[in-house]
Write a protein that holds these residues in place. Structure first.
Motif, PDB file in Angstrom:
ATOM      1  N   GLY A  84       0.784  -1.232   0.000  1.00  0.00           N
ATOM      2  CA  GLY A  84       0.000   0.000   0.000  1.00  0.00           C
ATOM      3  C   GLY A  84       0.813   1.279   0.000  1.00  0.00           C
ATOM      4  N   ARG A  85       2.102   1.164   0.229  1.00  0.00           N
ATOM      5  CA  ARG A  85       2.915   2.371   0.214  1.00  0.00           C
ATOM      6  C   ARG A  85       4.363   2.012  -0.093  1.00  0.00           C
ATOM      7  NH1 ARG A  85       3.918   2.178   6.443  1.00  0.00           N
ATOM      8  NH2 ARG A  85       5.919   3.199   6.184  1.00  0.00           N
ATOM      9  N   PRO A  86       5.147   2.988  -0.552  1.00  0.00           N
ATOM     10  CA  PRO A  86       6.536   2.683  -0.884  1.00  0.00           C
ATOM     11  C   PRO A  86       7.385   2.541   0.372  1.00  0.00           C
ATOM     12  CG  PRO A  86       6.092   5.022  -1.227  1.00  0.00           C
ATOM     13  CD  PRO A  86       4.793   4.412  -0.826  1.00  0.00           C
ATOM     14  N   ALA A  87       8.591   2.046   0.184  1.00  0.00           N
ATOM     15  CA  ALA A  87       9.552   1.966   1.283  1.00  0.00           C
ATOM     16  C   ALA A  87       9.904   3.382   1.738  1.00  0.00           C
ATOM     17  CB  ALA A  87      10.811   1.236   0.842  1.00  0.00           C
ATOM     18  N   ASP A  88      10.068   3.549   3.050  1.00  0.00           N
ATOM     19  CA  ASP A  88      10.485   4.850   3.579  1.00  0.00           C
ATOM     20  C   ASP A  88      11.999   5.011   3.505  1.00  0.00           C
ATOM     21  OD1 ASP A  88       8.018   3.805   5.495  1.00  0.00           O
ATOM     22  OD2 ASP A  88       7.892   5.932   4.942  1.00  0.00           O
ATOM     23  N   GLU A  89      12.671   3.896   3.503  1.00  0.00           N
ATOM     24  CA  GLU A  89      14.126   3.922   3.574  1.00  0.00           C
ATOM     25  C   GLU A  89      14.646   2.833   2.642  1.00  0.00           C
ATOM     26  OE1 GLU A  89      15.340   4.049   7.672  1.00  0.00           O
ATOM     27  OE2 GLU A  89      17.334   3.268   7.191  1.00  0.00           O
TER      28      GLU A  89
END
Lengths: 904, 172
Positions: free
Chosen positions: A573-578
């Motif tokens: 549901g969302r991209p990697a933050d890091e």
């Protein structure tokens, strides 16, 4: 069996023992801005609206190896030497003397490592990738321009800067003898692929079906040609061609050697810690693991201090294009560090050095014949591709093979004979450069098909449409494509385009005065990935609900970090933050071992070890990010989802986890968390809290192995069977360490598929219009449209950017760039941008050129960064032919060539 | 080669360092100030990656210089602006944001040079605005020689047009 670099190193008589760790170098902001990977108060401080590492790049932060000094690196000795390489500006003239005393008188207290010293140490370059004598020894002749002769090390940056202006006089301290005739060297590799379709659905004869000896780089052309059965079909093909009455076109084409011209020249830092035997490097490289392997091999069983561990700190690259894939540059750094332990060493190529010694694109000669019947059906193809590999083999053994394997594109030729060879020469070594041999084949093929269209009075695109492989057919090696190539899609899109539909009228309108106007077309169909791909990925959920991604991919501007980070959106549901790129050390917890299986029985035996894999990791090349590396990222994410996030959600919702697993429509994953069908939202922070407090799975790392298809394995996780297209898995619970999970079962594809090639292709078609000035011979590209089919698109901007960049690079290859000049040679060390013309903005038809993604949401994303380069020069050549009615079969096409042709 | 003390102002901060008399401004920034944002690629002033801006004493206009071929001593006493000095207290400039949002760069090694070139372009246009039909020429004069190997320049151009569109006072 196709040989890989690792195979050469493994098979070498010297056994190298060193642990290799590849680490990610986090860019450092110049200002107080959120750093990539640092938690900020705003969850998504970066989004798919920009490159992951973009903010630090626009603020002048430290990103590239070029930016770092030893003082920036924790634990490194602050004392930093500065090294310079002295290279031969000639070849086949023996090195009589290197005036070491003179050098010290000129430059003060410098350390000098010569070829004689390396020889005394016992250091040898691993053949055939490198020559045994990496530096020229006294009494030896340099085999090629730019071969290293010595490494000079200054005390520090100040010492170097004091003498920098005198470095152009280094050759005053070198004495060469008279020219000696070169000794004939063996070719770097040969290939032959013969294909005969016959009347059946399957080919009657092909390399894949009938000839599993493979090609050994040591085979001479005589031995290959003598294979009886191959010879039988060669004769059959020649007979068919001689007796058929088909239209036969036969021409010779040449393409020139060019420089990748990445903007950041090769450079790096190194330090050898004598206490621990650890060699640390900081590099921008496409092949950190291979570089480390080459170093272990070079120093194995020598008189040098033992290297027990190599740590490669991998930076974002300021460009690569293949030129930083298995370059010998890291070896020079290692030599500096080993020669003087316990201090840091820095080595930087000037642009002069980079022109003199950096890996180049192979110059090529292609003799091509195609036979077409009067209805426009392709009948036969015969191609001889000869590549100039320069002075070192590097990847020439593989590049000639890929050139041959892609020689017929995605066209159906019922009969084909393709031979390829890479030859040594005194030129600067050639290596892996965007296209990997396929550009050279493509140029010849797309130009000759255009000539066939002209001879048949057919639309050039219509002729190609008639002859493209439909869906998943066989290519001329006998490899069956795993997925549709969609060639028809890009060709039809091009045929319907603005520029193609109006080309005759535009030509008539714009041809006036001194201007001759023309439009040309070319297409390319290229495999991506390699015949064997080992891939790693790791996904973690942190305690505060952030997603961390680990990948061995390096980012050379191709957006690998960004697209892999975005890949998580489809599942979580969302991209990697890091994103940590360029890492392999992180994956040690998988406990993988690899070795070569020579037979199916041996493969089965080896696979009984639940931690065995045929090959562990690959370099960042062959356009692997979009498909191969993304696949393993999603596999790792799937483990975290099924065995971490969903169990946590089930606990929160007071459900059984099976309730969620069996009904995937009951929930959706969104940027903020999991939304259950009853409207309840569990944030990622809440899920993380549960995962960590209950010791659920918080992270997974996986290894995937692709060889015609993905290896499949079964694991037992959290009491459940987990079946996936991976062959290695390690997980961690909460804050615990990673532990490898022994697989219960595994299935690998047959070893026979190693003989084949990558079996997935992407497609690209490009139309170019040119204005040719008949009084000066100058050619200006004035319009273009490009059409790529690359499966579902992860990030449109990176795909568009690759097309635009490749277009400019193709203009340079077609019209400007050239290292193969008779009167002067880049290997002499005096080349820079005053002699080498690179395309600027004004050369790229910015006001007119358009690029299109031909949509295909089915299947998997495809690697496309190479296919979008290949046809551009042939489209330009075909456009010039359309404008001038003259054919140009040698690159670059320069004003003098045009003037000469117009005069005849 | 003797060492001399070179004093100048870099991004608003006065600096003074002992350095070889012929040290290039690029080397001075990198080795003496650890400011590595200015990139060296060709080392001959051709590729424009090392573009910086100098405001000479008593002058309002910024002057373009190529740091790789400019002796640091040549800017003694002057104000030098590099890419690190563009954003103020961590806030990105319009140009930096535009390059980010338009995916104008890929490897990004040429980007500091482009950003400084854009800064100089805006400075020149604010000093002498041009009619809209001369904008392309102005862009070409200031940025046309910058080399980028990755992008094909299309998104750089798109971003520059957007930046200029949002900059009042540059058109007659």
């Amino acid at each position: 069996m196709r040989m890989k670099r690792r195979d050469f190193l493994k098979n070498s008589a010297h056994t190298a023992i060193a642990a290799i760790v590849v680490r990610y170098v986090e860019p450092a902001q110049a200002h107080v801005l959120p750093r990539p990977g640092v938690v900020s108060s705003e969850r998504h401080w970066w989004s798919d609206k920009q490159l992951y590492e973009g903010a630090v790049k626009v603020t002048g932060g430290k990103v590239y190896a070029m930016d770092f000094r030893s003082q920036d690196l924790p634990g490194w000795p602050v004392t930093e030497r500065r090294a310079v390489i002295l290279r031969a500006n000639t070849h086949h003239r023996p090195l009589m003397a290197l005036d070491v005393q003179g050098l010290r008188r000129q430059f003060g207290n410098i350390r000098i490592v010569t070829g004689d010293i390396l020889n005394r140490w016992g250091c040898k370059g691993a053949e055939p990738f490198l020559m045994p004598d990496f530096y020229v020894r006294t009494g030896q002749s340099p085999e090629y321009f730019g071969q290293a002769m010595a490494l000079l090390t200054f005390e520090n940056a100040d010492h170097y800067l004091l003498h920098k202006s005198k470095l152009s006089g280094l050759h005053d301290f070198v004495r060469f003898g008279p020219y000696e005739s070169p000794v004939t060297r063996e070719n770097y590799g040969t290939s032959q692929f013969v294909y005969y379709q016959g009347n059946g659905e399957e080919p009657e004869f092909s390399f894949m079906k009938n000839e599993q000896d493979g090609h050994d780089p040591a085979h001479s052309l005589d031995r290959v040609a003598k294979k009886n059965r191959v010879g039988q079909f060669v004769r059959k093909i020649e007979q068919d061609m001689n007796s058929s009455g088909w239209l036969r076109l036969k021409q010779s084409f040449t393409t020139q050697s060019v420089d990748p011209l990445f903007m950041e020249t090769e450079n790096g830092l190194a330090w050898y810690d004598s206490a621990s035997g650890t060699l640390s490097l900081m590099l921008g490289t496409q092949s950190p693991h291979e570089d480390a392997l080459a170093i272990t091999q070079f120093f194995a069983n020598t008189q040098t201090p033992p290297i027990r561990k190599i740590v490669v700190n991998c930076c974002y690259l300021g460009g690569g294009f293949g030129g930083k894939d298995s370059s010998d540059f890291p070896l020079h750094l290692a030599i500096a560090a080993i020669a003087e332990p316990d201090v840091s060493h820095r080595l930087v190529h000037t642009r002069f050095d980079q022109f003199q010694a950096g890996l180049k694109r192979h110059a090529a000669a292609v003799d091509l014949e195609i036979a077409v019947d009067r209805k426009g059906q392709f009948q036969a193809l015969r191609s001889q591709v000869t590549l100039d590999g320069g002075g070192q083999n590097n990847y020439s053994f593989a590049i000639q093979s890929v050139a041959a394997r892609n020689a017929a594109g995605a066209y159906r030729f019922g009969r084909s004979i393709v031979n390829a060879v890479a030859l040594p020469s005194a030129s600067i070594p050639a290596g892996s450069m965007r296209g990997f041999g396929t550009f050279q084949s493509c140029f010849a093929l797309e130009c000759l098909i255009d000539e066939a269209a002209q001879a048949l009075h057919m639309d050039p695109i219509a002729l190609r449409l008639k002859n493209c492989i439909q869906d998943d057919g066989y290519i001329h090696t006998g490899v069956k494509l795993a997925t549709p190539v969609h060639a028809h899609q890009v060709l039809r899109a091009a045929q319907a385009s603005r520029i193609w539909q109006t080309r005759h009228r535009t030509r008539a309108e714009k041809t006036k005065g001194d201007i001759l106007y023309g439009t040309g077309f070319a297409a390319a169909f290229k495999t991506f990935g390699k015949n064997e791909n080992g891939c790693l990925a790791g996904v973690e959920l942190t305690e505060n609900g952030h997603l961390k991604l680990y990948t061995p991919a390096v980012d050379m501007g191709n957006g690998a970090a960004t697209t892999l980070a975005l890949s998580l959106k489809s599942l979580l549901g969302r991209p990697a933050d890091e994103v940590h790129i360029g890492v392999t050390g992180h994956f040690d917890a998988l406990q993988l071992v690899s070795s070569e299986a020579k037979t199916e029985t041996e493969q089965d035996m080896l696979a009984a070890n639940p931690f065995w894999t045929p090959s562990i990791a690959i370099s960042s090349a062959a356009s692997t990010s979009a498909y191969h590396l993304r696949h393993v990222v999603l596999q790792a994410a799937r483990v975290v989802l099924d065995h971490g996030l969903l169990p946590a959600a089930a606990l929160y919702l007071n459900l059984n986890v099976q309730d969620l697993l069996s009904e995937p429509d009951a929930f959706t994953l969104r940027p903020d968390g999991l939304r259950y069908r009853d409207g309840r939202v569990i944030t990622y922070e809440e899920l993380a809290k549960l995962i960590y407090s209950r010791g659920l799975i918080s992270g997974a790392m996986v290894h995937g192995y692709y060889r015609e298809s993905w290896a499949q394995a079964e694991f037992v996780l959290t009491g459940r069977r987990h079946r996936a297209d991976i062959d290695g898995l390690a997980i961690r619970h909460g804050q615990g360490p990673y532990s490898a999970i022994a697989r219960e079962t595994v299935r690998y594809s047959s070893l026979q598929s190693l003989q084949g090639d990558a079996n997935r292709m992407s497609s690209y078609a490009v139309i170019v219009s040119v204005a040719v000035n008949r009084s000066t011979g100058e050619v200006k590209v004035v319009d273009a449209e490009g059409f790529v089919e690359c499966g579902p698109v992860i990030l449109k901007e990176t795909v568009m950017g690759q097309m635009q960049g490749a277009f400019a690079m193709g203009i340079g290859q077609a019209l400007m760039e050239n290292l193969s000049q008779e009167d002067r040679n880049a290997g002499q060390g005096q080349w820079n941008l005053h002699l080498y013309r690179a395309p600027r903005a004004a050369d790229c038809a910015l006001n007119a050129a358009e690029f299109h993604i031909v949509s295909n949401d089915s299947g998997e994303p495809k690697g496309m960064s190479e296919v979008v380069f290949n046809p551009v020069p042939s489209a330009i050549a075909n456009a010039i032919a359309n404008a001038t009615r003259k054919r140009f079969r040698a690159l670059p096409i320069q004003p003098k060539d045009v003037m000469e042709a117009l005069r005849t | 080669m003797k060492q001399v003390t070179i004093s100048l102002t870099v991004n608003g901060k006065p600096v003074s360092r002992l350095a070889p008399a012929d040290i290039s401004l690029a080397d001075f920034l990198h080795e003496k100030l650890n400011l590595t944002g200015t990139k060296v690629s060709c080392g001959m002033g051709i590729c424009k990656a090392c573009t910086i801006a100098v405001r000479q004493q008593d002058q309002n206009r910024l002057l373009r210089m190529q740091a790789c071929i400019t002796p640091a001593a040549a800017v003694e006493g002057q104000q030098v602006l590099t890419v690190e000095g563009l954003s103020v207290r961590g806030t990105l400039t319009t140009a930096q944001k535009a390059l980010l949002e338009n995916f104008s760069f890929q490897c990004g090694y040429c980007t500091p040079g482009f950003l400084m070139g854009i800064t100089l372009l805006i400075d020149a246009l604010l000093d002498k605005p041009v009619p809209r039909h001369m904008l392309d020429q102005a862009i070409d004069e200031h940025l046309g020689q910058h080399i980028c190997r990755c992008t094909g320049y299309a998104n750089y151009r798109k971003a520059v047009l957007k930046i200029l569109d949002e900059t009042p006072g540059i058109l007659t």
